[in-house]
Design an enzyme around this catalytic site. Structure first.
Site, PDB file in Angstrom:
ATOM      1  N   ASP B  74       0.829  -1.205   0.000  1.00 45.70           N
ATOM      2  CA  ASP B  74       0.000   0.000   0.000  1.00 45.70           C
ATOM      3  C   ASP B  74       0.864   1.256   0.000  1.00 45.70           C
ATOM      4  O   ASP B  74       2.079   1.201   0.243  1.00 45.70           O
ATOM      5  CB  ASP B  74      -0.944   0.018   1.211  1.00 45.70           C
ATOM      6  CG  ASP B  74      -0.216   0.025   2.543  1.00 45.70           C
ATOM      7  OD1 ASP B  74       0.825  -0.671   2.654  1.00 45.70           O
ATOM      8  OD2 ASP B  74      -0.671   0.712   3.473  1.00 45.70           O
ATOM      9  N   GLU B 129      -0.070  -1.004   5.696  1.00 46.97           N
ATOM     10  CA  GLU B 129       1.034  -0.660   6.589  1.00 46.97           C
ATOM     11  C   GLU B 129       0.997   0.815   6.955  1.00 46.97           C
ATOM     12  O   GLU B 129       1.478   1.208   8.017  1.00 46.97           O
ATOM     13  CB  GLU B 129       2.377  -0.991   5.920  1.00 46.97           C
ATOM     14  CG  GLU B 129       3.585  -0.937   6.875  1.00 46.97           C
ATOM     15  CD  GLU B 129       4.252   0.431   6.939  1.00 46.97           C
ATOM     16  OE1 GLU B 129       5.121   0.608   7.813  1.00 46.97           O
ATOM     17  OE2 GLU B 129       3.908   1.334   6.124  1.00 46.97           O
TER      18      GLU B 129
END
Lengths: 359, 359
Positions: B74, B129
């Site tokens: 991400d 994350e």
């Protein structure tokens, strides 16, 4: 219109009831100030002055001493407790009964019934005591017409449960700021922690031994306390600033400059980056060694106590006029919905003051 | 549709550009996870598992050691910096170039081009994350399938400027509360000041000497710091409570329980009424003394540095897997509009890892 006048031939309790039924929440004192001024102007032994909604009346008999009887005419907002109500136990209920229309009634009764006092008298009725200090009418008079307040001694008829409270302690509030340098808390050695920098300040406060000086026979009791502390940027940042708010309550043998100098001295070596004064109101001497005060104590009886909190007697103190609190109200009931006063105490207070001023 | 697939025959920089042009802001990783899973399933030497939008691929060669190559897929929200742009100086610009699609590209390149590594490999691609810790995909895998992460050593390809950062320090945040008793500040002796009660805490913090233990050849550097302090009720009230928020950053030779015990010990005689844990994330050993890590250091070169801040390598630490950060991105550029990466570094990083895994 009958409702806009005051009949000073009423007795103390009845006059108190009349004053309570005459609403005068802070900021809305004009009608009551008008009524007081009008009533006092009918008394030939008094000269009357007015400044805003503050009324000052004086005898001018050339006596060797002059004393002030002072009281504020405003109240906190009404809480379904007007009009007043007298119960079977002799308690008068309503907004302002204790704080402090019973005191104002005593002032007006003395003004009306003691045309030839043994000391010259100054009656002060002032507005906006229950709100911000800069609005306070006594302060406005002190600024605009300090000569109106000139006297040897002053009695503030604030509720004191019929006991004399002498003088008042000063209150100084300062912000002590420490500085540091920000850094990520994972690399704290790259910065400098301002909260840790406040350690000597708190240690000094914790170890401080307050003075208890005896002044005019009253034992005061000082205090130096942190009332707030605030520091921090984020949970992972070494903080670069911390502020400790310290309140110094000081006895009336210190002037404002001496009090501030003392605070600077106490924290001199504590690594404080800056000391800022946030608020400062001076102390007032009880003045109980003055002849007028001695006679007052003889007349009212009881044992005077020191006043630890700050009150408007401090404004007299700043003008060099020793002052005490002495009034029929009960300070614990001030600002409460169930505010009331014992009518017996109103009468007693009036009699004691009359005794002092006529014997 | 061509845009939904990944061509693993592209070189590292070209694959990075392709990944950057495939938006995957936190919470929207499904399409990219699908593409990664599809691409990896074409590789016969890997078995592929999936949990949510987390993809794990493994070799099963029966080697004596197993190492993990891990990266999150991400990014933070796009800031007008997609699609990617390669400039004449060999810098690839765009959201995620440094944090950390260049690292993911290296993972995918190794997965595609090293069918017979000298150590068994586990490739971990995880989501979320960049957002709240409880959403973190690596944590979800660790909870649901800890066996998928079993290994002797792990490399997290987070940007580290191409230098090895070993392990990470733990971070413990506690609230230390002191108690007192309220009183009016004019009668402070009637109460007990909780801010003054924090004096021993701040003194202890100011005097604290942090450890600098050397672990696996890396010198860590602990820190024990107040990050916030708060106390106070009102400007005229002696406060009955004060809270100091303390952050302990501790080296990986301490477990979470030991770290908490240390904090209790440090403040044992400071008059703290209560210690509450607000947040706690354990440390991770660098594990550089492990044979796989030694070979890794020989292959990638340079001098390993300790990681002071907390990173996802800690999740490996909590599973007993020593871990390091090593990736082509520049951490200073993470989350910035002008995020970019030097393509030379992507190629270098891929070569160094290949060298480690094939020689």
């Amino acid at each position: 219109m009958a409702e806009s006048t005051l009949d000073l031939t009423l007795d103390g309790p009845a006059l108190t009831a009349r004053l309570v039924d005459f609403p005068s929440v802070s900021g809305e004192e004009k009608d009551l100030a008008d009524a007081i001024e009008t009533a006092l102007r009918t008394l030939p032994h008094l000269t009357v002055d007015r400044h805003g909604n503050n009324v000052v009346a004086r005898t001018n008999l050339g006596r060797g001493e002059r004393v002030v009887l002072a009281g504020h005419i405003d109240t906190v907002p009404i809480a379904d407790n007007v009009p007043s109500r007298l119960d079977a136990d002799g308690l008068l209920w309503g907004c302002g009964t204790s704080d402090m229309k019973s005191g104002v009634a005593v002032q007006l009764r003395i003004a009306a019934t003691v045309p030839e006092p043994n000391r010259d008298l100054t009656f002060v009725f002032y507005d906006n005591e229950e709100v911000a200090a800069h609005l306070n009418g006594l302060g406005h008079i002190a600024d605009a017409h300090p000569d109106w307040l000139a006297a040897d001694f002053a009695v503030l008829l604030e509720g004191s449960n019929g006991e004399v409270e002498g003088g008042c302690q000063g209150t100084l509030r300062v912000h002590l700021r420490t500085e540091g340098e920000r850094a990520h808390s994972a690399r704290s050695w790259m910065g400098s922690n301002a909260i840790h920098g406040a350690a000597p300040i708190l240690a000094r406060l914790a170890a401080y031994e307050p003075r208890k000086p005896v002044i005019d026979g009253l034992e005061f009791h000082e205090g130096l306390n942190a009332v707030r502390i605030e520091g921090g940027v984020a949970n992972n940042v070494i903080p670069d600033a911390c502020t400790v708010v310290v309140n110094y309550r000081y006895a009336p043998d210190l002037g404002p400059d001496e009090a501030l100098a003392h605070v600077h001295e106490v924290f001199a070596d504590c690594g404080v980056a800056e000391i800022t004064v946030d608020d400062h109101s001076g102390a007032a001497m009880p003045g109980l060694s003055h002849p007028a005060a001695k006679a007052f104590m003889d007349a009212v009886g009881g044992t005077a106590r020191p006043k630890f909190g700050w009150t408007d007697v401090s404004r007299f103190g700043s003008l060099g006029v020793p002052a005490v609190n002495y009034g029929p109200g009960d300070p614990i009931l001030a600002h409460k919905r169930n505010e009331h006063v014992a009518v017996e105490r109103i009468t007693h207070c009036e009699e004691r003051l009359r005794s002092w001023l006529t014997n």
